[in-house]
Write an enzyme that holds these catalytic residues in place. Structure first.
Site, PDB file in Angstrom:
ATOM      1  N   HIS A 162      -3.719  -5.345   0.555  1.00 12.32           N
ATOM      2  CA  HIS A 162      -3.239  -5.802   1.862  1.00 12.32           C
ATOM      3  C   HIS A 162      -3.343  -7.327   1.957  1.00 12.32           C
ATOM      4  O   HIS A 162      -4.426  -7.872   2.220  1.00 12.32           O
ATOM      5  CB  HIS A 162      -4.043  -5.155   2.990  1.00 12.32           C
ATOM      6  CG  HIS A 162      -3.761  -3.703   3.166  1.00 12.32           C
ATOM      7  ND1 HIS A 162      -2.768  -3.234   3.982  1.00 12.32           N
ATOM      8  CD2 HIS A 162      -4.333  -2.614   2.587  1.00 12.32           C
ATOM      9  CE1 HIS A 162      -2.738  -1.912   3.920  1.00 12.32           C
ATOM     10  NE2 HIS A 162      -3.677  -1.511   3.081  1.00 12.32           N
ATOM     11  N   SER A 197       1.925 -12.900  38.525  1.00 15.15           N
ATOM     12  CA  SER A 197       0.524 -12.552  38.763  1.00 15.15           C
ATOM     13  C   SER A 197      -0.437 -13.713  38.622  1.00 15.15           C
ATOM     14  O   SER A 197      -1.603 -13.595  38.982  1.00 15.15           O
ATOM     15  CB  SER A 197       0.111 -11.465  37.763  1.00 15.15           C
ATOM     16  OG  SER A 197       0.133 -11.986  36.442  1.00 15.15           O
ATOM     17  N   GLY A 198       0.033 -14.840  38.066  1.00 15.44           N
ATOM     18  CA  GLY A 198      -0.878 -15.934  37.757  1.00 15.44           C
ATOM     19  C   GLY A 198      -1.346 -15.882  36.320  1.00 15.44           C
ATOM     20  O   GLY A 198      -1.986 -16.819  35.842  1.00 15.44           O
ATOM     21  N   GLY A 199      -1.031 -14.782  35.613  1.00 15.95           N
ATOM     22  CA  GLY A 199      -1.400 -14.643  34.212  1.00 15.95           C
ATOM     23  C   GLY A 199      -0.435 -15.380  33.299  1.00 15.95           C
ATOM     24  O   GLY A 199       0.645 -15.810  33.710  1.00 15.95           O
ATOM     25  N   VAL A 200      -0.817 -15.501  32.024  1.00 14.80           N
ATOM     26  CA  VAL A 200      -0.036 -16.290  31.085  1.00 14.80           C
ATOM     27  C   VAL A 200       1.350 -15.702  30.852  1.00 14.80           C
ATOM     28  O   VAL A 200       2.342 -16.436  30.774  1.00 14.80           O
ATOM     29  CB  VAL A 200      -0.803 -16.465  29.749  1.00 14.80           C
ATOM     30  CG1 VAL A 200      -1.118 -15.115  29.105  1.00 14.80           C
ATOM     31  CG2 VAL A 200      -0.033 -17.349  28.796  1.00 14.80           C
ATOM     32  N   ASP A 201       1.478 -14.381  30.747  1.00 12.03           N
ATOM     33  CA  ASP A 201       2.767 -13.777  30.402  1.00 12.03           C
ATOM     34  C   ASP A 201       3.813 -14.008  31.494  1.00 12.03           C
ATOM     35  O   ASP A 201       4.915 -14.489  31.224  1.00 12.03           O
ATOM     36  CB  ASP A 201       2.608 -12.273  30.144  1.00 12.03           C
ATOM     37  CG  ASP A 201       1.683 -11.968  28.980  1.00 12.03           C
ATOM     38  OD1 ASP A 201       1.504 -12.860  28.125  1.00 12.03           O
ATOM     39  OD2 ASP A 201       1.129 -10.861  28.929  1.00 12.03           O
ATOM     40  N   SER A 202       3.479 -13.629  32.719  1.00 14.44           N
ATOM     41  CA  SER A 202       4.457 -13.775  33.796  1.00 14.44           C
ATOM     42  C   SER A 202       4.740 -15.252  34.081  1.00 14.44           C
ATOM     43  O   SER A 202       5.867 -15.625  34.425  1.00 14.44           O
ATOM     44  CB  SER A 202       3.984 -13.069  35.069  1.00 14.44           C
ATOM     45  OG  SER A 202       2.810 -13.649  35.592  1.00 14.44           O
ATOM     46  N   CYS A 211       0.835  -1.198   0.000  1.00 16.21           N
ATOM     47  CA  CYS A 211       0.000   0.000   0.000  1.00 16.21           C
ATOM     48  C   CYS A 211       0.878   1.260   0.000  1.00 16.21           C
ATOM     49  O   CYS A 211       1.531   1.545  -0.998  1.00 16.21           O
ATOM     50  CB  CYS A 211      -0.974  -0.031   1.177  1.00 16.21           C
ATOM     51  SG  CYS A 211      -2.351   1.132   0.979  1.00 16.21           S
ATOM     52  N   GLU A 218      -2.210  -9.169   4.272  1.00 18.56           N
ATOM     53  CA  GLU A 218      -2.223  -9.620   5.659  1.00 18.56           C
ATOM     54  C   GLU A 218      -3.623  -9.776   6.235  1.00 18.56           C
ATOM     55  O   GLU A 218      -3.805 -10.437   7.262  1.00 18.56           O
ATOM     56  CB  GLU A 218      -1.404  -8.662   6.538  1.00 18.56           C
ATOM     57  CG  GLU A 218      -1.998  -7.265   6.730  1.00 18.56           C
ATOM     58  CD  GLU A 218      -1.644  -6.286   5.626  1.00 18.56           C
ATOM     59  OE1 GLU A 218      -1.812  -5.068   5.838  1.00 18.56           O
ATOM     60  OE2 GLU A 218      -1.192  -6.732   4.541  1.00 18.56           O
TER      61      GLU A 218
END
Length: 519
Positions: A170, A224-229, A79, A172
Protein backbone atom coordinates in the site's frame (compact mmCIF):
# COMPACT_ATOMS: atom_id res chain seq x y z
CA UNK A 1 -10.76 19.30 -20.33
CA UNK A 2 -9.55 18.57 -16.78
CA UNK A 3 -7.09 15.70 -16.48
CA UNK A 4 -8.01 13.11 -13.88
CA UNK A 5 -7.22 9.72 -12.43
CA UNK A 6 -10.10 7.32 -11.70
CA UNK A 7 -9.94 5.06 -8.64
CA UNK A 8 -12.25 2.05 -8.80
CA UNK A 9 -13.29 1.22 -5.24
CA UNK A 10 -13.62 -2.43 -4.21
CA UNK A 11 -14.42 -1.51 -0.61
CA UNK A 12 -10.96 -0.87 0.80
CA UNK A 13 -10.57 1.13 4.00
CA UNK A 14 -7.74 2.98 2.23
CA UNK A 15 -9.55 4.08 -0.94
CA UNK A 16 -10.13 7.64 0.23
CA UNK A 17 -6.51 7.83 1.32
CA UNK A 18 -5.35 6.89 -2.18
CA UNK A 19 -7.45 9.73 -3.58
CA UNK A 20 -6.07 12.20 -1.06
CA UNK A 21 -2.50 11.21 -1.93
CA UNK A 22 -3.10 11.63 -5.67
CA UNK A 23 -4.60 15.06 -5.07
CA UNK A 24 -1.62 16.01 -2.92
CA UNK A 25 0.37 15.52 -6.14
CA UNK A 26 -1.81 18.28 -7.67
CA UNK A 27 -3.60 15.77 -9.89
CA UNK A 28 -7.39 15.59 -9.76
CA UNK A 29 -8.98 12.18 -9.17
CA UNK A 30 -12.39 10.68 -8.57
CA UNK A 31 -13.51 7.55 -6.73
CA UNK A 32 -15.96 5.37 -8.64
CA UNK A 33 -17.72 2.21 -7.39
CA UNK A 34 -16.33 -0.85 -9.17
CA UNK A 35 -19.74 -1.35 -10.76
CA UNK A 36 -19.62 1.89 -12.72
CA UNK A 37 -19.00 1.44 -16.44
CA UNK A 38 -15.69 2.79 -17.72
CA UNK A 39 -15.51 4.76 -20.95
CA UNK A 40 -12.14 6.10 -22.07
CA UNK A 41 -11.83 9.82 -22.70
CA UNK A 42 -13.25 12.78 -20.77
CA UNK A 43 -9.76 13.67 -19.55
CA UNK A 44 -9.15 10.28 -17.87
CA UNK A 45 -5.38 9.70 -17.87
CA UNK A 46 -5.13 6.57 -15.75
CA UNK A 47 -6.95 4.12 -13.49
CA UNK A 48 -6.16 2.74 -10.04
CA UNK A 49 -7.82 -0.43 -8.71
CA UNK A 50 -8.14 -0.34 -4.92
CA UNK A 51 -7.74 -2.99 -2.26
CA UNK A 52 -10.72 -4.87 -0.87
CA UNK A 53 -11.92 -6.88 2.14
CA UNK A 54 -12.79 -9.63 -0.40
CA UNK A 55 -10.51 -12.33 -1.73
CA UNK A 56 -10.33 -12.75 -5.51
CA UNK A 57 -11.09 -16.41 -4.78
CA UNK A 58 -14.48 -15.59 -3.23
CA UNK A 59 -17.52 -16.47 -5.32
CA UNK A 60 -19.04 -13.06 -4.53
CA UNK A 61 -15.83 -11.09 -5.16
CA UNK A 62 -16.45 -7.80 -7.00
CA UNK A 63 -15.91 -7.91 -10.76
CA UNK A 64 -14.83 -5.24 -13.21
CA UNK A 65 -14.54 -5.31 -17.01
CA UNK A 66 -10.73 -5.34 -17.29
CA UNK A 67 -10.94 -5.53 -21.07
CA UNK A 68 -12.38 -2.03 -21.19
CA UNK A 69 -9.42 -0.66 -19.19
CA UNK A 70 -6.35 -2.49 -20.45
CA UNK A 71 -4.79 -0.79 -23.42
CA UNK A 72 -6.94 2.33 -23.04
CA UNK A 73 -5.05 3.97 -20.15
CA UNK A 74 -2.27 2.99 -17.72
CA UNK A 75 -3.63 0.86 -14.87
CA UNK A 76 -2.25 0.40 -11.34
CA UNK A 77 -3.65 -2.38 -9.15
CA UNK A 78 -3.03 -2.08 -5.41
CA UNK A 79 -3.23 -5.20 -3.19
CA UNK A 80 -6.59 -6.78 -4.17
CA UNK A 81 -6.40 -4.78 -7.41
CA UNK A 82 -3.05 -6.41 -8.24
CA UNK A 83 -4.32 -9.88 -7.30
CA UNK A 84 -7.44 -9.37 -9.37
CA UNK A 85 -5.40 -8.43 -12.47
CA UNK A 86 -3.07 -11.40 -12.01
CA UNK A 87 -5.89 -13.87 -11.42
CA UNK A 88 -8.17 -12.73 -14.24
CA UNK A 89 -5.34 -12.58 -16.79
CA UNK A 90 -4.16 -16.15 -16.21
CA UNK A 91 -1.97 -16.01 -13.14
CA UNK A 92 -2.62 -17.67 -9.82
CA UNK A 93 -3.64 -16.27 -6.43
CA UNK A 94 -3.59 -18.49 -3.36
CA UNK A 95 -4.03 -18.12 0.36
CA UNK A 96 -0.74 -17.05 1.87
CA UNK A 97 1.12 -19.63 3.93
CA UNK A 98 2.59 -16.93 6.18
CA UNK A 99 1.57 -13.65 7.69
CA UNK A 100 1.82 -10.78 5.20
CA UNK A 101 0.80 -7.82 7.33
CA UNK A 102 2.97 -4.91 8.37
CA UNK A 103 6.36 -3.56 7.32
CA UNK A 104 8.43 -5.14 4.57
CA UNK A 105 11.49 -4.16 2.53
CA UNK A 106 11.61 -3.98 -1.26
CA UNK A 107 14.21 -6.08 -3.10
CA UNK A 108 15.32 -6.63 -6.68
CA UNK A 109 13.97 -3.38 -8.08
CA UNK A 110 15.37 -1.15 -10.78
CA UNK A 111 15.45 2.53 -9.95
CA UNK A 112 15.24 3.14 -13.71
CA UNK A 113 11.89 1.39 -14.05
CA UNK A 114 9.09 3.98 -14.64
CA UNK A 115 7.14 2.90 -11.55
CA UNK A 116 10.18 2.70 -9.27
CA UNK A 117 12.17 5.65 -10.58
CA UNK A 118 14.39 7.05 -7.78
CA UNK A 119 13.09 4.48 -5.26
CA UNK A 120 15.91 2.69 -3.50
CA UNK A 121 16.30 -1.02 -2.83
CA UNK A 122 15.42 -1.71 0.80
CA UNK A 123 12.70 0.95 0.91
CA UNK A 124 10.08 0.16 3.54
CA UNK A 125 6.53 -0.64 2.37
CA UNK A 126 3.34 -1.70 4.13
CA UNK A 127 1.71 -5.08 3.44
CA UNK A 128 -1.86 -6.00 4.38
CA UNK A 129 -3.21 -9.12 2.70
CA UNK A 130 -4.15 -12.74 3.39
CA UNK A 131 -3.74 -13.92 -0.21
CA UNK A 132 -0.61 -13.84 -2.31
CA UNK A 133 0.17 -13.93 -6.04
CA UNK A 134 1.79 -17.33 -6.51
CA UNK A 135 2.16 -17.20 -10.31
CA UNK A 136 2.12 -14.33 -12.79
CA UNK A 137 0.26 -14.27 -16.10
CA UNK A 138 2.42 -15.25 -19.09
CA UNK A 139 2.54 -11.65 -20.33
CA UNK A 140 3.67 -10.25 -16.97
CA UNK A 141 7.18 -9.60 -15.75
CA UNK A 142 8.36 -9.35 -12.16
CA UNK A 143 9.62 -5.87 -11.23
CA UNK A 144 9.99 -6.09 -7.43
CA UNK A 145 10.09 -8.55 -4.56
CA UNK A 146 10.19 -7.99 -0.83
CA UNK A 147 11.87 -9.68 2.08
CA UNK A 148 8.58 -11.51 2.76
CA UNK A 149 7.14 -12.34 -0.70
CA UNK A 150 8.56 -13.06 -4.14
CA UNK A 151 5.95 -11.16 -6.19
CA UNK A 152 5.65 -7.66 -4.73
CA UNK A 153 5.17 -5.86 -8.04
CA UNK A 154 4.69 -6.78 -11.70
CA UNK A 155 4.19 -5.17 -15.08
CA UNK A 156 2.26 -6.13 -18.20
CA UNK A 157 3.32 -4.18 -21.26
CA UNK A 158 1.17 -3.70 -24.35
CA UNK A 159 1.76 -2.36 -27.82
CA UNK A 160 0.24 1.10 -27.33
CA UNK A 161 2.38 1.87 -24.31
CA UNK A 162 -0.38 1.86 -21.69
CA UNK A 163 1.15 -0.63 -19.27
CA UNK A 164 -0.59 -2.43 -16.42
CA UNK A 165 1.12 -2.47 -13.03
CA UNK A 166 0.32 -4.46 -9.92
CA UNK A 167 1.75 -3.94 -6.44
CA UNK A 168 1.04 -6.04 -3.34
CA UNK A 169 1.79 -3.24 -0.88
CA UNK A 170 0.00 0.00 0.00
CA UNK A 171 1.89 3.11 -1.20
CA UNK A 172 -0.82 5.42 0.13
CA UNK A 173 -0.10 4.80 3.84
CA UNK A 174 2.67 6.67 5.63
CA UNK A 175 4.39 3.39 6.60
CA UNK A 176 5.42 3.03 2.95
CA UNK A 177 8.44 5.35 3.06
CA UNK A 178 8.49 6.25 -0.63
CA UNK A 179 4.84 5.59 -1.40
CA UNK A 180 4.18 9.14 -2.53
CA UNK A 181 7.13 8.93 -4.92
CA UNK A 182 5.71 5.73 -6.43
CA UNK A 183 2.26 7.29 -6.85
CA UNK A 184 3.93 10.33 -8.38
CA UNK A 185 5.83 8.09 -10.78
CA UNK A 186 2.53 6.53 -11.83
CA UNK A 187 0.39 9.65 -12.26
CA UNK A 188 3.09 11.97 -13.60
CA UNK A 189 5.41 9.52 -15.35
CA UNK A 190 3.25 6.62 -16.52
CA UNK A 191 0.03 8.63 -17.03
CA UNK A 192 1.68 11.91 -18.14
CA UNK A 193 -0.53 14.03 -15.86
CA UNK A 194 0.54 17.59 -15.20
CA UNK A 195 0.38 19.08 -11.70
CA UNK A 196 -1.98 21.96 -12.42
CA UNK A 197 -4.83 21.00 -10.08
CA UNK A 198 -4.49 23.29 -7.02
CA UNK A 199 -6.69 25.58 -4.90
CA UNK A 200 -6.21 28.62 -7.14
CA UNK A 201 -7.09 26.72 -10.31
CA UNK A 202 -10.08 25.18 -8.53
CA UNK A 203 -11.41 28.61 -7.52
CA UNK A 204 -11.00 30.00 -11.04
CA UNK A 205 -12.62 27.07 -12.82
CA UNK A 206 -15.41 26.69 -10.24
CA UNK A 207 -16.38 30.37 -10.26
CA UNK A 208 -16.40 30.37 -14.07
CA UNK A 209 -18.51 27.20 -14.09
CA UNK A 210 -20.99 28.61 -11.55
CA UNK A 211 -21.44 31.79 -13.60
CA UNK A 212 -22.29 29.75 -16.66
CA UNK A 213 -24.49 27.27 -14.78
CA UNK A 214 -26.57 29.72 -12.73
CA UNK A 215 -26.60 32.56 -15.25
CA UNK A 216 -29.06 35.26 -14.07
CA UNK A 217 -30.93 33.12 -11.52
CA UNK A 218 -30.96 33.61 -7.75
CA UNK A 219 -29.64 31.09 -5.20
CA UNK A 220 -30.87 30.55 -1.65
CA UNK A 221 -28.56 28.81 0.81
CA UNK A 222 -28.62 27.76 4.43
CA UNK A 223 -25.31 28.47 6.16
CA UNK A 224 -24.00 27.46 9.57
CA UNK A 225 -20.77 29.34 10.21
CA UNK A 226 -18.79 26.17 9.49
CA UNK A 227 -16.01 25.88 6.93
CA UNK A 228 -17.99 23.92 4.30
CA UNK A 229 -21.03 26.16 3.99
CA UNK A 230 -18.87 29.30 4.29
CA UNK A 231 -16.44 28.36 1.51
CA UNK A 232 -19.31 27.17 -0.70
CA UNK A 233 -21.14 30.46 -0.12
CA UNK A 234 -18.04 32.51 -0.92
CA UNK A 235 -17.55 30.65 -4.22
CA UNK A 236 -21.17 31.35 -5.14
CA UNK A 237 -20.83 34.95 -4.03
CA UNK A 238 -17.80 35.46 -6.27
CA UNK A 239 -19.78 33.98 -9.15
CA UNK A 240 -23.17 35.70 -8.78
CA UNK A 241 -22.73 38.44 -6.15
CA UNK A 242 -25.92 39.59 -4.43
CA UNK A 243 -28.01 37.03 -6.28
CA UNK A 244 -26.91 34.71 -3.47
CA UNK A 245 -29.27 34.89 -0.47
CA UNK A 246 -27.97 33.18 2.68
CA UNK A 247 -30.13 32.18 5.62
CA UNK A 248 -28.70 31.45 9.07
CA UNK A 249 -31.21 29.82 11.41
CA UNK A 250 -30.81 29.97 15.19
CA UNK A 251 -32.36 26.70 16.34
CA UNK A 252 -31.62 27.46 19.98
CA UNK A 253 -29.01 24.67 19.94
CA UNK A 254 -25.99 26.72 18.94
CA UNK A 255 -23.03 27.44 21.17
CA UNK A 256 -23.01 30.44 23.50
CA UNK A 257 -23.27 33.75 21.57
CA UNK A 258 -22.72 31.87 18.28
CA UNK A 259 -25.73 33.31 16.45
CA UNK A 260 -24.68 36.93 17.02
CA UNK A 261 -20.97 36.34 16.43
CA UNK A 262 -21.41 34.35 13.21
CA UNK A 263 -23.75 36.96 11.73
CA UNK A 264 -21.17 39.66 12.46
CA UNK A 265 -18.41 37.58 10.85
CA UNK A 266 -20.47 37.00 7.71
CA UNK A 267 -20.99 40.75 7.32
CA UNK A 268 -17.19 41.11 7.19
CA UNK A 269 -17.15 38.69 4.23
CA UNK A 270 -19.71 40.83 2.43
CA UNK A 271 -22.25 38.02 2.21
CA UNK A 272 -25.95 38.82 2.15
CA UNK A 273 -27.20 36.91 5.21
CA UNK A 274 -30.55 36.93 6.97
CA UNK A 275 -30.60 35.66 10.54
CA UNK A 276 -33.76 33.86 11.73
CA UNK A 277 -34.33 33.27 15.44
CA UNK A 278 -36.49 30.15 15.62
CA UNK A 279 -35.34 28.79 18.99
CA UNK A 280 -38.78 28.65 20.57
CA UNK A 281 -40.17 26.71 17.59
CA UNK A 282 -37.43 24.09 17.93
CA UNK A 283 -37.83 23.84 21.70
CA UNK A 284 -41.58 23.38 21.34
CA UNK A 285 -41.22 20.58 18.80
CA UNK A 286 -38.56 18.83 20.89
CA UNK A 287 -40.47 18.96 24.17
CA UNK A 288 -40.54 15.57 25.89
CA UNK A 289 -38.53 13.79 23.16
CA UNK A 290 -35.75 11.53 24.46
CA UNK A 291 -34.77 9.18 21.63
CA UNK A 292 -31.68 10.41 19.68
CA UNK A 293 -32.86 9.60 16.16
CA UNK A 294 -36.26 11.17 16.86
CA UNK A 295 -34.52 14.35 18.01
CA UNK A 296 -32.45 14.43 14.83
CA UNK A 297 -35.51 14.01 12.64
CA UNK A 298 -37.47 16.70 14.50
CA UNK A 299 -34.57 19.15 14.29
CA UNK A 300 -34.19 18.43 10.56
CA UNK A 301 -37.92 18.71 9.90
CA UNK A 302 -38.20 21.98 11.85
CA UNK A 303 -35.26 23.41 9.95
CA UNK A 304 -36.97 22.51 6.69
CA UNK A 305 -40.17 24.22 7.82
CA UNK A 306 -38.33 27.42 8.81
CA UNK A 307 -36.16 27.43 5.68
CA UNK A 308 -39.15 26.78 3.43
CA UNK A 309 -41.03 29.75 4.87
CA UNK A 310 -38.06 32.06 4.40
CA UNK A 311 -37.32 30.83 0.86
CA UNK A 312 -40.92 31.44 -0.20
CA UNK A 313 -40.85 34.86 1.45
CA UNK A 314 -37.67 35.66 -0.48
CA UNK A 315 -39.27 34.68 -3.77
CA UNK A 316 -42.29 36.83 -2.98
CA UNK A 317 -40.08 39.82 -2.18
CA UNK A 318 -38.09 39.43 -5.40
CA UNK A 319 -41.18 39.14 -7.57
CA UNK A 320 -41.89 36.96 -10.58
CA UNK A 321 -39.23 38.54 -12.80
CA UNK A 322 -36.36 37.38 -10.57
CA UNK A 323 -36.56 33.63 -9.98
CA UNK A 324 -34.96 31.71 -7.12
CA UNK A 325 -34.15 28.49 -8.96
CA UNK A 326 -31.21 27.09 -7.01
CA UNK A 327 -30.49 25.74 -3.53
CA UNK A 328 -26.83 26.08 -2.48
CA UNK A 329 -25.29 23.24 -0.49
CA UNK A 330 -21.99 22.72 1.32
CA UNK A 331 -21.82 18.98 0.49
CA UNK A 332 -18.24 17.67 0.35
CA UNK A 333 -16.69 14.59 -1.27
CA UNK A 334 -16.76 12.13 1.68
CA UNK A 335 -20.56 12.65 1.79
CA UNK A 336 -20.80 11.72 -1.88
CA UNK A 337 -18.45 8.72 -1.61
CA UNK A 338 -20.23 7.24 1.42
CA UNK A 339 -23.55 7.34 -0.42
CA UNK A 340 -22.35 4.98 -3.16
CA UNK A 341 -22.34 1.29 -2.26
CA UNK A 342 -19.35 -0.78 -3.36
CA UNK A 343 -21.59 -3.86 -3.34
CA UNK A 344 -23.60 -2.83 -6.37
CA UNK A 345 -24.61 0.00 -8.67
CA UNK A 346 -25.99 3.07 -6.98
CA UNK A 347 -27.05 6.30 -8.60
CA UNK A 348 -28.83 7.95 -5.69
CA UNK A 349 -26.86 10.44 -3.63
CA UNK A 350 -28.36 10.75 -0.17
CA UNK A 351 -28.88 14.12 1.49
CA UNK A 352 -25.98 15.20 3.71
CA UNK A 353 -27.40 18.49 4.90
CA UNK A 354 -30.17 19.97 7.01
CA UNK A 355 -32.45 20.83 4.14
CA UNK A 356 -33.22 17.41 2.68
CA UNK A 357 -36.50 17.49 0.79
CA UNK A 358 -36.45 21.21 0.02
CA UNK A 359 -35.60 20.96 -3.69
CA UNK A 360 -38.81 19.01 -4.33
CA UNK A 361 -40.94 21.24 -2.14
CA UNK A 362 -39.66 24.46 -3.61
CA UNK A 363 -38.90 23.21 -7.13
CA UNK A 364 -35.24 24.09 -6.61
CA UNK A 365 -32.20 22.64 -8.32
CA UNK A 366 -29.18 21.86 -6.13
CA UNK A 367 -25.78 23.48 -6.67
CA UNK A 368 -22.86 22.04 -4.68
CA UNK A 369 -19.56 23.84 -5.39
CA UNK A 370 -17.55 21.61 -3.02
CA UNK A 371 -18.97 18.18 -3.79
CA UNK A 372 -15.60 16.96 -5.16
CA UNK A 373 -13.39 18.22 -2.30
CA UNK A 374 -12.17 16.65 0.92
CA UNK A 375 -12.34 18.69 4.14
CA UNK A 376 -8.66 19.65 4.11
CA UNK A 377 -8.99 20.72 0.46
CA UNK A 378 -11.97 22.91 1.38
CA UNK A 379 -9.77 24.71 3.90
CA UNK A 380 -7.02 25.23 1.31
CA UNK A 381 -9.56 26.67 -1.13
CA UNK A 382 -10.77 28.98 1.63
CA UNK A 383 -7.21 30.18 2.20
CA UNK A 384 -6.84 30.80 -1.54
CA UNK A 385 -9.90 33.09 -1.34
CA UNK A 386 -8.49 34.86 1.76
CA UNK A 387 -11.37 33.80 4.01
CA UNK A 388 -10.61 34.57 7.65
CA UNK A 389 -9.03 31.82 9.72
CA UNK A 390 -11.89 32.01 12.23
CA UNK A 391 -14.11 30.31 9.66
CA UNK A 392 -11.53 27.96 8.18
CA UNK A 393 -10.10 26.69 11.46
CA UNK A 394 -13.42 26.35 13.26
CA UNK A 395 -14.06 22.89 14.61
CA UNK A 396 -16.78 20.83 12.89
CA UNK A 397 -20.12 21.19 14.65
CA UNK A 398 -22.99 18.70 14.21
CA UNK A 399 -26.05 19.82 12.26
CA UNK A 400 -28.41 19.11 15.19
CA UNK A 401 -26.06 21.18 17.36
CA UNK A 402 -26.25 20.78 21.11
CA UNK A 403 -29.42 18.76 20.60
CA UNK A 404 -27.31 15.60 20.32
CA UNK A 405 -24.96 16.67 23.11
CA UNK A 406 -27.78 16.77 25.63
CA UNK A 407 -28.57 13.16 26.43
CA UNK A 408 -32.29 12.80 26.99
CA UNK A 409 -34.96 15.45 26.54
CA UNK A 410 -34.07 19.02 25.60
CA UNK A 411 -35.13 22.07 27.58
CA UNK A 412 -34.12 25.71 27.41
CA UNK A 413 -32.55 25.40 30.86
CA UNK A 414 -30.42 22.38 29.87
CA UNK A 415 -29.24 24.19 26.75
CA UNK A 416 -28.15 27.19 28.81
CA UNK A 417 -26.26 24.95 31.26
CA UNK A 418 -24.47 23.15 28.44
CA UNK A 419 -23.67 26.39 26.61
CA UNK A 420 -21.95 27.78 29.69
CA UNK A 421 -19.89 24.62 30.31
CA UNK A 422 -19.01 24.26 26.63
CA UNK A 423 -17.89 27.90 26.38
CA UNK A 424 -15.46 27.37 29.27
CA UNK A 425 -14.00 24.30 27.54
CA UNK A 426 -13.68 25.82 24.04
CA UNK A 427 -12.39 29.18 25.28
CA UNK A 428 -9.90 27.34 27.47
CA UNK A 429 -8.55 25.46 24.46
CA UNK A 430 -8.05 28.78 22.68
CA UNK A 431 -6.43 30.45 25.69
CA UNK A 432 -3.90 27.62 26.06
CA UNK A 433 -3.20 27.43 22.29
CA UNK A 434 -4.65 23.94 22.10
CA UNK A 435 -7.64 24.68 19.87
CA UNK A 436 -5.80 24.18 16.56
CA UNK A 437 -4.28 20.91 17.81
CA UNK A 438 -7.80 19.46 18.16
CA UNK A 439 -9.96 18.48 15.19
CA UNK A 440 -13.24 18.63 17.12
CA UNK A 441 -14.12 19.32 20.72
CA UNK A 442 -17.35 19.59 22.66
CA UNK A 443 -19.09 19.10 25.97
CA UNK A 444 -21.83 16.54 26.61
CA UNK A 445 -24.52 17.02 29.25
CA UNK A 446 -25.37 13.58 30.60
CA UNK A 447 -28.60 12.59 32.37
CA UNK A 448 -26.48 11.25 35.24
CA UNK A 449 -26.39 12.95 38.61
CA UNK A 450 -23.68 12.36 41.16
CA UNK A 451 -23.07 13.13 44.79
CA UNK A 452 -20.69 15.97 45.54
CA UNK A 453 -19.65 18.27 48.33
CA UNK A 454 -19.47 22.06 48.02
CA UNK A 455 -18.49 23.84 51.18
CA UNK A 456 -20.24 22.00 53.99
CA UNK A 457 -23.20 21.00 51.83
CA UNK A 458 -23.93 17.78 49.98
CA UNK A 459 -24.87 18.23 46.29
CA UNK A 460 -26.61 15.95 43.83
CA UNK A 461 -26.01 17.50 40.41
CA UNK A 462 -25.23 16.76 36.76
CA UNK A 463 -22.19 15.13 35.19
CA UNK A 464 -20.72 16.57 32.00
CA UNK A 465 -18.22 14.86 29.71
CA UNK A 466 -15.52 16.62 27.73
CA UNK A 467 -14.68 15.22 24.28
CA UNK A 468 -11.69 16.21 22.11
CA UNK A 469 -10.53 14.18 19.12
CA UNK A 470 -7.84 14.25 16.45
CA UNK A 471 -8.86 13.34 12.92
CA UNK A 472 -8.45 14.34 9.29
CA UNK A 473 -12.01 13.87 8.05
CA UNK A 474 -14.07 12.47 10.94
CA UNK A 475 -14.26 8.96 9.48
CA UNK A 476 -11.84 7.73 12.14
CA UNK A 477 -10.72 9.62 15.24
CA UNK A 478 -8.43 9.28 18.23
CA UNK A 479 -8.93 11.01 21.55
CA UNK A 480 -6.60 13.94 22.22
CA UNK A 481 -4.01 13.65 24.97
CA UNK A 482 -4.77 17.05 26.50
CA UNK A 483 -2.48 18.03 29.41
CA UNK A 484 -3.70 16.94 32.83
CA UNK A 485 -3.12 20.45 34.13
CA UNK A 486 -5.42 21.85 31.45
CA UNK A 487 -8.17 19.32 32.16
CA UNK A 488 -7.90 20.01 35.90
CA UNK A 489 -8.22 23.76 35.29
CA UNK A 490 -11.27 23.37 33.01
CA UNK A 491 -12.95 20.94 35.42
CA UNK A 492 -12.52 23.39 38.30
CA UNK A 493 -13.87 26.30 36.26
CA UNK A 494 -16.95 24.40 35.09
CA UNK A 495 -17.83 23.11 38.55
CA UNK A 496 -17.30 26.51 40.18
CA UNK A 497 -18.96 28.65 37.51
CA UNK A 498 -21.82 26.57 36.09
CA UNK A 499 -24.72 25.98 38.42
CA UNK A 500 -26.04 22.41 38.39
CA UNK A 501 -22.76 20.63 37.53
CA UNK A 502 -20.59 18.98 40.17
CA UNK A 503 -18.58 16.42 38.18
CA UNK A 504 -16.53 16.53 34.94
CA UNK A 505 -15.22 13.45 33.10
CA UNK A 506 -13.02 13.12 29.97
CA UNK A 507 -13.94 10.76 27.11
CA UNK A 508 -10.94 8.64 25.98
CA UNK A 509 -12.75 6.52 23.36
CA UNK A 510 -11.55 6.15 19.77
CA UNK A 511 -13.68 5.98 16.62
CA UNK A 512 -14.27 3.15 15.95
CA UNK A 513 -15.61 1.52 18.06
CA UNK A 514 -17.15 4.67 19.57
CA UNK A 515 -18.38 7.65 17.54
CA UNK A 516 -17.30 11.26 17.95
CA UNK A 517 -20.73 12.38 19.16
CA UNK A 518 -22.56 10.57 21.94
CA UNK A 519 -25.92 10.51 20.13
Amino acid sequence: MQEKIIIFDFGSQYTQLIARRVRELNVFCEIWPFSKAFVAGEGIKGVILSGSPFSVRDKNAPEIALGKLIGKVPVLGICFGAQYIADRLGGDVAQSSKREYGRARLKHISSKHPLFRNIKTGSQVWMSHADTISALPDAASLIASSDSIKIAAFEIKNKNGHAVYGIQFHPEVTHSEEGMRLLGNFVHGCCNCNDSWNPDSFVQSTVAGLKKKINHDHVVMGISGGVDSTVAAELLHQAIGNKLHCIFVDNGLLRKNEFREVLQDYKKLGLQVKGINAADEFYGNLKGVYEPESKRKIIGKTFIDVFEREAKRLQKDLGEKQAVRWLGQGTIYPDVIESVSVNGPSVTIKSHHNVGGLPDKLSLRVVEPLRMLFKDEVRRVGHAMNIEGGFLNRHPFPGPGLGIRILGDITKEKVKTLQEADAIFINGLKEDNLYDEVWQAGTILTPLQSVGVMGDERTYENVVALRAVASSDGMTADWCRLPYSFLAKISTRIINQVKGINRVVYDISTKPPATIEWE
